[in-house]
Design a protein around this motif. Structure first.
Motif, PDB file in Angstrom:
ATOM      1  N   LEU A 189     -20.611 -42.817   2.339  1.00  0.00           N
ATOM      2  CA  LEU A 189     -19.850 -42.137   1.295  1.00  0.00           C
ATOM      3  C   LEU A 189     -20.098 -40.635   1.311  1.00  0.00           C
ATOM      4  N   LEU A 190     -21.338 -40.261   1.586  1.00  0.00           N
ATOM      5  CA  LEU A 190     -21.701 -38.840   1.526  1.00  0.00           C
ATOM      6  C   LEU A 190     -21.624 -38.160   2.875  1.00  0.00           C
ATOM      7  N   LYS A 191     -21.260 -38.942   3.906  1.00  0.00           N
ATOM      8  CA  LYS A 191     -21.116 -38.369   5.255  1.00  0.00           C
ATOM      9  C   LYS A 191     -22.383 -37.620   5.673  1.00  0.00           C
ATOM     10  N   THR A 192     -23.464 -38.334   5.635  1.00  0.00           N
ATOM     11  CA  THR A 192     -24.742 -37.724   5.967  1.00  0.00           C
ATOM     12  C   THR A 192     -25.639 -38.757   6.635  1.00  0.00           C
ATOM     13  N   ALA A 193     -26.636 -38.264   7.360  1.00  0.00           N
ATOM     14  CA  ALA A 193     -27.651 -39.148   7.943  1.00  0.00           C
ATOM     15  C   ALA A 193     -28.975 -39.004   7.198  1.00  0.00           C
ATOM     16  N   THR A 194     -28.948 -38.314   6.085  1.00  0.00           N
ATOM     17  CA  THR A 194     -30.165 -38.112   5.286  1.00  0.00           C
ATOM     18  C   THR A 194     -30.712 -39.460   4.825  1.00  0.00           C
ATOM     19  N   PRO A 195     -32.016 -39.671   4.928  1.00  0.00           N
ATOM     20  CA  PRO A 195     -32.593 -40.942   4.470  1.00  0.00           C
ATOM     21  C   PRO A 195     -32.338 -41.184   2.983  1.00  0.00           C
ATOM     22  N   ILE A 196     -32.263 -42.440   2.626  1.00  0.00           N
ATOM     23  CA  ILE A 196     -31.936 -42.783   1.234  1.00  0.00           C
ATOM     24  C   ILE A 196     -32.966 -42.228   0.263  1.00  0.00           C
ATOM     25  N   GLY A 197     -34.207 -42.171   0.689  1.00  0.00           N
ATOM     26  CA  GLY A 197     -35.247 -41.644  -0.194  1.00  0.00           C
ATOM     27  C   GLY A 197     -34.982 -40.216  -0.625  1.00  0.00           C
ATOM     28  N   LYS A 198     -34.272 -39.477   0.219  1.00  0.00           N
ATOM     29  CA  LYS A 198     -33.955 -38.089  -0.127  1.00  0.00           C
ATOM     30  C   LYS A 198     -32.603 -37.955  -0.824  1.00  0.00           C
ATOM     31  N   LEU A 199     -31.811 -38.995  -0.748  1.00  0.00           N
ATOM     32  CA  LEU A 199     -30.516 -38.955  -1.439  1.00  0.00           C
ATOM     33  C   LEU A 199     -30.664 -39.374  -2.896  1.00  0.00           C
ATOM     34  N   ARG A 200     -31.696 -40.152  -3.185  1.00  0.00           N
ATOM     35  CA  ARG A 200     -31.949 -40.582  -4.559  1.00  0.00           C
ATOM     36  C   ARG A 200     -32.373 -39.386  -5.422  1.00  0.00           C
ATOM     37  N   GLY A 201     -32.284 -39.589  -6.732  1.00  0.00           N
ATOM     38  CA  GLY A 201     -32.863 -38.611  -7.641  1.00  0.00           C
ATOM     39  C   GLY A 201     -32.001 -37.394  -7.903  1.00  0.00           C
ATOM     40  N   GLN A 202     -30.796 -37.382  -7.411  1.00  0.00           N
ATOM     41  CA  GLN A 202     -29.879 -36.274  -7.685  1.00  0.00           C
ATOM     42  C   GLN A 202     -28.457 -36.819  -7.804  1.00  0.00           C
ATOM     43  N   VAL A 203     -27.634 -36.021  -8.421  1.00  0.00           N
ATOM     44  CA  VAL A 203     -26.238 -36.435  -8.598  1.00  0.00           C
ATOM     45  C   VAL A 203     -25.400 -35.824  -7.482  1.00  0.00           C
ATOM     46  N   HIS A 204     -24.747 -36.667  -6.722  1.00  0.00           N
ATOM     47  CA  HIS A 204     -23.828 -36.223  -5.685  1.00  0.00           C
ATOM     48  C   HIS A 204     -22.396 -36.380  -6.224  1.00  0.00           C
ATOM     49  N   TYR A 205     -21.448 -35.975  -5.419  1.00  0.00           N
ATOM     50  CA  TYR A 205     -20.051 -36.151  -5.817  1.00  0.00           C
ATOM     51  C   TYR A 205     -19.256 -36.700  -4.646  1.00  0.00           C
ATOM     52  N   TYR A 206     -18.426 -37.664  -4.948  1.00  0.00           N
ATOM     53  CA  TYR A 206     -17.494 -38.200  -3.961  1.00  0.00           C
ATOM     54  C   TYR A 206     -16.093 -37.910  -4.496  1.00  0.00           C
ATOM     55  N   GLU A 207     -15.445 -36.947  -3.884  1.00  0.00           N
ATOM     56  CA  GLU A 207     -14.123 -36.531  -4.354  1.00  0.00           C
ATOM     57  C   GLU A 207     -14.125 -36.312  -5.867  1.00  0.00           C
ATOM     58  N   HIS A 208     -15.069 -35.521  -6.317  1.00  0.00           N
ATOM     59  CA  HIS A 208     -15.205 -35.101  -7.719  1.00  0.00           C
ATOM     60  C   HIS A 208     -15.731 -36.206  -8.642  1.00  0.00           C
ATOM     61  N   ILE A 209     -16.024 -37.360  -8.112  1.00  0.00           N
ATOM     62  CA  ILE A 209     -16.590 -38.419  -8.950  1.00  0.00           C
ATOM     63  C   ILE A 209     -18.115 -38.378  -8.781  1.00  0.00           C
ATOM     64  N   PRO A 210     -18.883 -38.283  -9.884  1.00  0.00           N
ATOM     65  CA  PRO A 210     -20.338 -38.272  -9.730  1.00  0.00           C
ATOM     66  C   PRO A 210     -20.835 -39.561  -9.079  1.00  0.00           C
ATOM     67  N   LEU A 211     -21.794 -39.408  -8.215  1.00  0.00           N
ATOM     68  CA  LEU A 211     -22.296 -40.539  -7.429  1.00  0.00           C
ATOM     69  C   LEU A 211     -23.823 -40.505  -7.444  1.00  0.00           C
ATOM     70  N   VAL A 212     -24.411 -41.626  -7.814  1.00  0.00           N
ATOM     71  CA  VAL A 212     -25.866 -41.760  -7.828  1.00  0.00           C
ATOM     72  C   VAL A 212     -26.252 -42.832  -6.812  1.00  0.00           C
ATOM     73  N   VAL A 213     -27.300 -42.540  -6.071  1.00  0.00           N
ATOM     74  CA  VAL A 213     -27.744 -43.438  -5.000  1.00  0.00           C
ATOM     75  C   VAL A 213     -28.942 -44.250  -5.476  1.00  0.00           C
ATOM     76  N   THR A 214     -28.940 -45.521  -5.147  1.00  0.00           N
ATOM     77  CA  THR A 214     -30.132 -46.330  -5.399  1.00  0.00           C
ATOM     78  C   THR A 214     -30.313 -47.326  -4.256  1.00  0.00           C
ATOM     79  N   TYR A 215     -31.379 -48.090  -4.347  1.00  0.00           N
ATOM     80  CA  TYR A 215     -31.672 -49.042  -3.282  1.00  0.00           C
ATOM     81  C   TYR A 215     -30.788 -50.281  -3.375  1.00  0.00           C
ATOM     82  N   HIS A 216     -30.593 -50.912  -2.237  1.00  0.00           N
ATOM     83  CA  HIS A 216     -29.834 -52.164  -2.195  1.00  0.00           C
ATOM     84  C   HIS A 216     -30.701 -53.279  -2.805  1.00  0.00           C
TER      85      HIS A 216
END
Ligand code: SF4
Length: 246
Positions: A189-216
């Motif tokens: 969704l975020l078009k990145t190879a960043t590890p999930i541990g670094k994607l967590r804990g912040q608010v991203h946006y997918y086409e202006h929609i806020p997106l929060v990452v968590t573990y499966h």
């Protein structure tokens, strides 16, 4: 608003001890987890058709929900169609404010035609209940609609071929927030190879929609310790949702 007894029970079912600090989140739908209040029509206009990319071409095609689901069911745009029992389109309310996006169908999902079933699905349900909603009140879909063989990671070209369908679902649902569960979903969704541990804990946006990452949830079943982090993610999602809609 402090967590109520029901939410504490859901956290317990998630495997999280009730050491969790109390929150002060007047999160509209949290007040009574049994009652989901859809957005008023003027705030959440329904969309009848969306332009969905036609796999393998540069063109798009206007589709409504039924057309989109039928298009997915008959799709042969990538090799994953060869091993599927059926496509796994998505489930939940089509006017949802929250959209949960996972990776790809596993064995049981492929057999049942529904995302997030089995033990991982039950844990996801508890996670959804922990934020005060019911499974039926959110919309759940995967990045990939067909099961990869032996549950391998989907190849980039497979994800690219399938992306338009998820974009179509997002355009039709118009969620207020996206919860991306698992590395594959988040990275695609975020078009990145960043590890999930670094994607967590912040608010991203997918086409202006806020997106929060968590573990499966399948990972959380194997890693009890990370459930506490998952709860932090859910709290971030709740705060973000509230801020977006206050
Ligand atoms: Fe089509 Fe997506 Fe299935 Fe590939 S994974 S065949 S693009 S529906």
């Amino acid at each position: 608003m402090p967590l109520d007894e029901r939410q504490r029970e859901y956290l317990r079912l998630m495997g999280i001890q009730v050491w969790v600090p109390r929150l002060h989140i007047p999160f509209g739908a949290v007040e009574n987890p049994n009652h989901f209040t859809p957005m008023p029509d003027d705030l959440h206009e329904s969309v009848d058709t969306v332009d969905v990319p036609v796999p393998g071409t540069a063109s798009t095609c206007p589709l409504n929900w039924e057309d989109l689901e039928a298009r997915v069911a008959g799709c042969t745009a990538c090799p994953l169609h060869q091993g599927r029992t059926q496509t796994v389109f998505g489930v939940g309310t089509r006017e949802a404010e929250w959209m949960v996006i996972g990776e790809a169908p596993g064995e049981q999902e492929d057999l049942q035609g529904e995302p997030f079933v089995g033990r991982a699905g039950q844990l996801l349900n508890e996670m959804i209940r922990a934020v005060g909603l019911k499974r039926e009140a959110v919309y759940i879909a995967n990045v990939i609609k067909c099961r990869p063989p032996k549950n391998r990671d989907p190849a980039p070209e497979e994800a690219a071929a399938c992306e338009g369908y998820l974009k179509g679902q997002l355009a039709l649902v118009k969620p207020k927030i996206i919860l991306a569960v698992g590395r594959i979903a988040a990275q695609n969704l975020l078009k990145t190879a960043t590890p999930i541990g670094k994607l967590r804990g912040q608010v991203h946006y997918y086409e202006h929609i806020p997106l929060v990452v968590t573990y499966h949830p399948a990972y959380l079943l194997r890693s009890q310790l990370e459930k506490r982090r998952a709860w932090e993610d859910l709290k971030l999602a709740m705060r973000t949702f509230r801020q977006q809609n206050s």
